[in-house]
Design an enzyme around this catalytic site. Structure first.
Site, PDB file in Angstrom:
ATOM      1  N   TYR A 147     -40.009 -70.407  53.670  1.00 47.21           N
ATOM      2  CA  TYR A 147     -39.697 -70.192  55.405  1.00 47.21           C
ATOM      3  C   TYR A 147     -40.516 -70.949  56.318  1.00 47.21           C
ATOM      4  O   TYR A 147     -39.980 -71.599  57.090  1.00 47.21           O
ATOM      5  CB  TYR A 147     -40.027 -68.659  55.395  1.00 47.21           C
ATOM      6  CG  TYR A 147     -39.490 -68.307  56.760  1.00 47.21           C
ATOM      7  CD1 TYR A 147     -38.190 -67.730  57.223  1.00 47.21           C
ATOM      8  CD2 TYR A 147     -40.665 -67.998  57.820  1.00 47.21           C
ATOM      9  CE1 TYR A 147     -38.122 -67.371  58.302  1.00 47.21           C
ATOM     10  CE2 TYR A 147     -40.454 -67.377  58.952  1.00 47.21           C
ATOM     11  CZ  TYR A 147     -39.119 -66.987  59.369  1.00 47.21           C
ATOM     12  OH  TYR A 147     -38.696 -66.322  60.487  1.00 47.21           O
ATOM     13  N   GLN A 211     -56.265 -58.229  59.752  1.00 51.65           N
ATOM     14  CA  GLN A 211     -55.443 -59.380  60.207  1.00 51.65           C
ATOM     15  C   GLN A 211     -54.667 -59.045  61.514  1.00 51.65           C
ATOM     16  O   GLN A 211     -54.298 -57.518  61.592  1.00 51.65           O
ATOM     17  CB  GLN A 211     -54.116 -59.609  58.931  1.00 51.65           C
ATOM     18  CG  GLN A 211     -53.227 -58.727  58.609  1.00 51.65           C
ATOM     19  CD  GLN A 211     -53.807 -57.739  57.429  1.00 51.65           C
ATOM     20  OE1 GLN A 211     -55.026 -57.431  57.447  1.00 51.65           O
ATOM     21  NE2 GLN A 211     -52.863 -57.331  56.810  1.00 51.65           N
ATOM     22  N   ASP A 273     -51.071 -64.567  53.587  1.00 56.41           N
ATOM     23  CA  ASP A 273     -50.875 -63.755  54.841  1.00 56.41           C
ATOM     24  C   ASP A 273     -51.631 -64.382  56.086  1.00 56.41           C
ATOM     25  O   ASP A 273     -53.115 -64.303  55.810  1.00 56.41           O
ATOM     26  CB  ASP A 273     -51.079 -62.404  54.668  1.00 56.41           C
ATOM     27  CG  ASP A 273     -50.824 -61.478  55.682  1.00 56.41           C
ATOM     28  OD1 ASP A 273     -49.700 -61.830  56.437  1.00 56.41           O
ATOM     29  OD2 ASP A 273     -51.577 -60.604  55.841  1.00 56.41           O
ATOM     30  N   GLN A 276     -54.473 -64.177  61.672  1.00 53.21           N
ATOM     31  CA  GLN A 276     -54.622 -64.010  63.171  1.00 53.21           C
ATOM     32  C   GLN A 276     -53.297 -64.775  63.669  1.00 53.21           C
ATOM     33  O   GLN A 276     -52.860 -65.535  63.186  1.00 53.21           O
ATOM     34  CB  GLN A 276     -55.658 -64.412  63.763  1.00 53.21           C
ATOM     35  CG  GLN A 276     -56.281 -65.727  63.259  1.00 53.21           C
ATOM     36  CD  GLN A 276     -57.386 -66.203  64.005  1.00 53.21           C
ATOM     37  OE1 GLN A 276     -58.359 -65.454  64.743  1.00 53.21           O
ATOM     38  NE2 GLN A 276     -57.644 -67.383  63.990  1.00 53.21           N
TER      39      GLN A 276
HETATM   40  N1  LIG Z   1     -38.006 -61.104  64.196  1.00 49.05           N
HETATM   41  C1  LIG Z   1     -39.044 -61.946  64.078  1.00 49.05           C
HETATM   42  O1  LIG Z   1     -40.292 -61.521  64.233  1.00 49.05           O
HETATM   43  C2  LIG Z   1     -38.931 -63.404  63.966  1.00 49.05           C
HETATM   44  C3  LIG Z   1     -39.930 -64.126  64.355  1.00 49.05           C
HETATM   45  C4  LIG Z   1     -40.013 -65.493  64.262  1.00 49.05           C
HETATM   46  C5  LIG Z   1     -38.630 -66.069  64.046  1.00 49.05           C
HETATM   47  N2  LIG Z   1     -37.456 -65.147  64.135  1.00 49.05           N
HETATM   48  C6  LIG Z   1     -36.345 -66.038  63.699  1.00 49.05           C
HETATM   49  O2  LIG Z   1     -35.362 -65.454  64.358  1.00 49.05           O
HETATM   50  C7  LIG Z   1     -34.058 -65.405  63.757  1.00 49.05           C
HETATM   51  C8  LIG Z   1     -33.497 -64.099  63.566  1.00 49.05           C
HETATM   52  O3  LIG Z   1     -34.561 -62.916  63.108  1.00 49.05           O
HETATM   53  P1  LIG Z   1     -34.499 -61.676  62.955  1.00 49.05           P
HETATM   54  O4  LIG Z   1     -35.469 -60.834  62.974  1.00 49.05           O
HETATM   55  O5  LIG Z   1     -33.339 -61.207  63.739  1.00 49.05           O
HETATM   56  O6  LIG Z   1     -33.801 -61.507  60.958  1.00 49.05           O
HETATM   57  P2  LIG Z   1     -32.849 -60.695  60.456  1.00 49.05           P
HETATM   58  O7  LIG Z   1     -33.102 -61.066  59.117  1.00 49.05           O
HETATM   59  O8  LIG Z   1     -32.783 -59.595  60.855  1.00 49.05           O
HETATM   60  O9  LIG Z   1     -31.497 -61.624  60.979  1.00 49.05           O
HETATM   61  C9  LIG Z   1     -31.299 -62.870  60.421  1.00 49.05           C
HETATM   62  C10 LIG Z   1     -29.682 -62.872  60.264  1.00 49.05           C
HETATM   63  O10 LIG Z   1     -29.290 -64.167  59.825  1.00 49.05           O
HETATM   64  C11 LIG Z   1     -28.322 -63.738  58.758  1.00 49.05           C
HETATM   65  N3  LIG Z   1     -28.268 -64.900  57.684  1.00 49.05           N
HETATM   66  C12 LIG Z   1     -29.200 -65.215  56.860  1.00 49.05           C
HETATM   67  N4  LIG Z   1     -28.995 -66.364  56.025  1.00 49.05           N
HETATM   68  C13 LIG Z   1     -27.692 -66.830  56.617  1.00 49.05           C
HETATM   69  C14 LIG Z   1     -26.922 -67.615  56.088  1.00 49.05           C
HETATM   70  N5  LIG Z   1     -26.998 -68.771  55.309  1.00 49.05           N
HETATM   71  N6  LIG Z   1     -25.639 -67.818  56.910  1.00 49.05           N
HETATM   72  C15 LIG Z   1     -25.167 -67.023  57.781  1.00 49.05           C
HETATM   73  N7  LIG Z   1     -25.955 -66.127  58.052  1.00 49.05           N
HETATM   74  C16 LIG Z   1     -27.225 -65.818  57.541  1.00 49.05           C
HETATM   75  C17 LIG Z   1     -28.462 -62.692  58.130  1.00 49.05           C
HETATM   76  O11 LIG Z   1     -27.339 -62.053  57.708  1.00 49.05           O
HETATM   77  C18 LIG Z   1     -28.815 -61.782  59.553  1.00 49.05           C
HETATM   78  O12 LIG Z   1     -27.859 -61.281  60.438  1.00 49.05           O
HETATM   79  C19 LIG Z   1     -34.430 -66.041  62.487  1.00 49.05           C
HETATM   80  O13 LIG Z   1     -34.021 -67.371  62.445  1.00 49.05           O
HETATM   81  C20 LIG Z   1     -35.984 -65.897  62.215  1.00 49.05           C
HETATM   82  O14 LIG Z   1     -36.502 -67.013  61.458  1.00 49.05           O
HETATM   83  C21 LIG Z   1     -37.729 -63.934  64.117  1.00 49.05           C
HETATM   84  O1  LIG Z   2     -46.002 -52.349  55.175  1.00 49.95           O
HETATM   85  C1  LIG Z   2     -46.390 -53.320  55.529  1.00 49.95           C
HETATM   86  C2  LIG Z   2     -45.840 -54.731  55.913  1.00 49.95           C
HETATM   87  C3  LIG Z   2     -46.701 -55.506  56.400  1.00 49.95           C
HETATM   88  N1  LIG Z   2     -48.039 -55.441  56.559  1.00 49.95           N
HETATM   89  C4  LIG Z   2     -48.955 -56.597  57.244  1.00 49.95           C
HETATM   90  O2  LIG Z   2     -48.358 -56.713  58.454  1.00 49.95           O
HETATM   91  C5  LIG Z   2     -48.387 -58.226  58.815  1.00 49.95           C
HETATM   92  C6  LIG Z   2     -47.185 -58.496  59.507  1.00 49.95           C
HETATM   93  O3  LIG Z   2     -46.132 -58.653  58.452  1.00 49.95           O
HETATM   94  P1  LIG Z   2     -44.675 -58.621  58.636  1.00 49.95           P
HETATM   95  O4  LIG Z   2     -44.076 -58.735  56.970  1.00 49.95           O
HETATM   96  O5  LIG Z   2     -44.269 -57.811  59.328  1.00 49.95           O
HETATM   97  O6  LIG Z   2     -44.516 -60.091  59.449  1.00 49.95           O
HETATM   98  P2  LIG Z   2     -45.342 -61.477  59.018  1.00 49.95           P
HETATM   99  O7  LIG Z   2     -46.049 -61.487  60.543  1.00 49.95           O
HETATM  100  O8  LIG Z   2     -46.238 -61.673  57.915  1.00 49.95           O
HETATM  101  O9  LIG Z   2     -44.122 -62.462  59.067  1.00 49.95           O
HETATM  102  C7  LIG Z   2     -43.097 -62.586  60.405  1.00 49.95           C
HETATM  103  O10 LIG Z   2     -43.721 -63.205  61.272  1.00 49.95           O
HETATM  104  C8  LIG Z   2     -42.701 -64.304  61.772  1.00 49.95           C
HETATM  105  C9  LIG Z   2     -41.515 -64.305  61.649  1.00 49.95           C
HETATM  106  O11 LIG Z   2     -40.833 -65.693  61.530  1.00 49.95           O
HETATM  107  C10 LIG Z   2     -40.942 -63.735  60.546  1.00 49.95           C
HETATM  108  O12 LIG Z   2     -40.204 -62.553  61.116  1.00 49.95           O
HETATM  109  C11 LIG Z   2     -41.978 -62.967  59.772  1.00 49.95           C
HETATM  110  O13 LIG Z   2     -42.116 -63.751  58.481  1.00 49.95           O
HETATM  111  C12 LIG Z   2     -48.940 -58.985  57.629  1.00 49.95           C
HETATM  112  O14 LIG Z   2     -50.491 -59.071  57.924  1.00 49.95           O
HETATM  113  C13 LIG Z   2     -48.734 -57.900  56.546  1.00 49.95           C
HETATM  114  O15 LIG Z   2     -49.792 -57.836  55.728  1.00 49.95           O
HETATM  115  C14 LIG Z   2     -48.648 -53.972  56.451  1.00 49.95           C
HETATM  116  O16 LIG Z   2     -49.784 -53.952  56.489  1.00 49.95           O
HETATM  117  N2  LIG Z   2     -47.958 -53.336  55.909  1.00 49.95           N
END
Ligand SMILES: NC(=O)c1ccc[n+]([C@@H]2O[C@H](COP(=O)([O-])OP(=O)(O)OC[C@H]3O[C@@H](n4cnc5c(N)ncnc54)[C@H](O)[C@@H]3O)[C@@H](O)[C@H]2O)c1
Ligand SMILES: O=c1ccn([C@@H]2O[C@H](COP(=O)(O)OP(=O)(O)O[C@H]3OC[C@@H](O)[C@H](O)[C@H]3O)[C@@H](O)[C@H]2O)c(=O)[nH]1
Length: 319
Positions: A147, A211, A273, A276
């Site tokens: 990722y 964290q 993980d 910060q």
């Molecule tokens: N939510 C966050 O905290 C966060 C943080 C950083 C980056 N992003 C980025 O934002 C975007 C959306 O994240 P999200 O939180 O909505 O995630 P999500 O997993 O809820 O949504 C991702 C979507 O992409 C689709 N998808 C996955 N692989 C695919 C493929 N090969 N072809 C077509 N569709 C595909 C999934 O079915 C889903 O609808 C992602 O690119 C993610 O990396 C999200």
């Molecule tokens: O049940 C849980 C799940 C997660 N966590 C902690 O919560 C923190 C956040 O974890 P998450 O799984 O929500 O997400 P992360 O911050 O690790 O990664 C996310 O960050 C940026 C995006 O690109 C992605 O949406 C996702 O990878 C971590 O420190 C994890 O250890 C818990 O303490 N309990």
């Protein structure tokens, strides 16, 4: 078109950019949503299915896509660690081949393309808060690298297409975002804690609990992405809420807001993980006029309402 990245680097464009799509001058927006439904759900699109200016295509971005568009929001990628680690080879293919396909589409039709990159490009950051100039501290062979390294390559591809082919690019580095309609079993921390509190289960804080993360409400994020797409700056630009919380603080806040009787338990963490994470959003403020409006304490109850409806668990009167 933007010739300069927001961090001030000059980018020499070796070829004239493709002619912008004539769709750019069309009177009405039309939306084509593309999803392979790996982590997404058609349920979230119910409201739009059947709308005359909305189309839905089941498609995997690792395969080429031929459509006529003038803007591409390239979000396709599993984002929850449990899902992106489930099939890491597929995750990196989505980031690399998927991004190549979306850039190929942008080049063919002259569209502007926005990539949703991530705060994970900073890895386990040694600088805090994270500015866009920071190159990060990423384990290239770790279980998260499909990722985080995948998104780093996606950013590289975006800039190479920009420099070599003149493609109009925009890169958002998104920090942890949450909100209604997230998959209840998504596995990320906010949805886990809210679902656990509603079900009366213990909140699983992964060790050590000190964290930190910074949580952005989804409507603020969407506003930031639209401003970035419509503006003149390539990015990368951090989009996130600088309010920083330890996971123990998040658990205590969810407990207080959702159900003060639930327990908090410490469980084992996963490798690499980040310890910060907090965005420096000076660029988003200065270049896009953007900053988040919804605090964590305002956003959590909105998500709780939606989760309660879907889990069919009404709020107790005395809570
Ligand atoms: N939510 C966050 O905290 C966060 C943080 C950083 C980056 N992003 C980025 O934002 C975007 C959306 O994240 P999200 O939180 O909505 O995630 P999500 O997993 O809820 O949504 C991702 C979507 O992409 C689709 N998808 C996955 N692989 C695919 C493929 N090969 N072809 C077509 N569709 C595909 C999934 O079915 C889903 O609808 C992602 O690119 C993610 O990396 C999200
Ligand atoms: O049940 C849980 C799940 C997660 N966590 C902690 O919560 C923190 C956040 O974890 P998450 O799984 O929500 O997400 P992360 O911050 O690790 O990664 C996310 O960050 C940026 C995006 O690109 C992605 O949406 C996702 O990878 C971590 O420190 C994890 O250890 C818990 O303490 N309990």
């Amino acid at each position: 078109m933007a010739k300069e990245s927001s961090n001030g680097d000059q980018h020499t464009i070796t070829r004239p950019p493709p002619t912008p799509s004539p769709l750019r001058f069309s009177k009405f927006f039309q939306v084509i949503a593309v999803d392979n439904y790996f982590t997404g759900s058609k349920d979230n699109l119910k409201k739009w299915i059947g709308h005359p200016r909305f189309e839905l295509i089941r498609h995997d971005v690792t395969q080429p896509l031929l459509v006529e568009v003038d803007q591409i929001y390239h979000l396709a990628c599993p984002a929850s660690p449990i899902f992106y680690k489930y099939n890491p080879v597929k995750t990196i293919k989505t980031n690399v081949i998927g991004t190549l396909n979306m850039l190929g589409l942008a080049k063919r039709v002259g569209a502007r393309i926005l990539l949703t990159s991530t705060s994970e490009v900073y890895g386990d950051p040694l600088e805090h808060p994270q500015k866009e100039e920071y190159w990060g501290n990423v384990n290239p062979i770790g279980v998260r690298s499909c990722y985080d390294e995948g998104k780093r390559v996606a950013e590289t591809l975006m800039f190479d297409y920009h420099r070599q082919h003149g493609i109009e690019i925009r890169i958002a580095r998104i920090f942890n975002t949450y909100g209604p309609r997230m998959n209840i079993d998504d596995g990320r921390v906010v949805s886990n804690f809210i679902a656990q509190a509603i079900r009366g289960e213990s909140l699983t804080v992964q060790a050590p609990g000190t964290q930190t993360r910074s949580f952005c409400y989804v409507s603020d994020m969407v506003d930031g992405l639209i401003r970035l797409m419509g503006g003149d700056h390539t990015g990368p630009i951090n989009i996130g809420n600088p309010g920083e919380f330890t996971m123990m603080e998040l658990a205590e806040t969810v407990k207080e807001l959702v159900d003060p009787t639930v327990q908090v338990k410490i469980v084992e963490n996963t490798p690499d993980d980040p310890r910060q994470r907090k965005p420096d959003i000076a660029k988003a403020k200065g270049l896009l006029g953007w900053e988040p409006k919804i605090t964590l304490r305002e956003g959590l109850p909105l998500m709780e309402d939606d989760f309660r409806q879907r889990l069919a668990v009404p709020k107790k009167q005395n809570n």
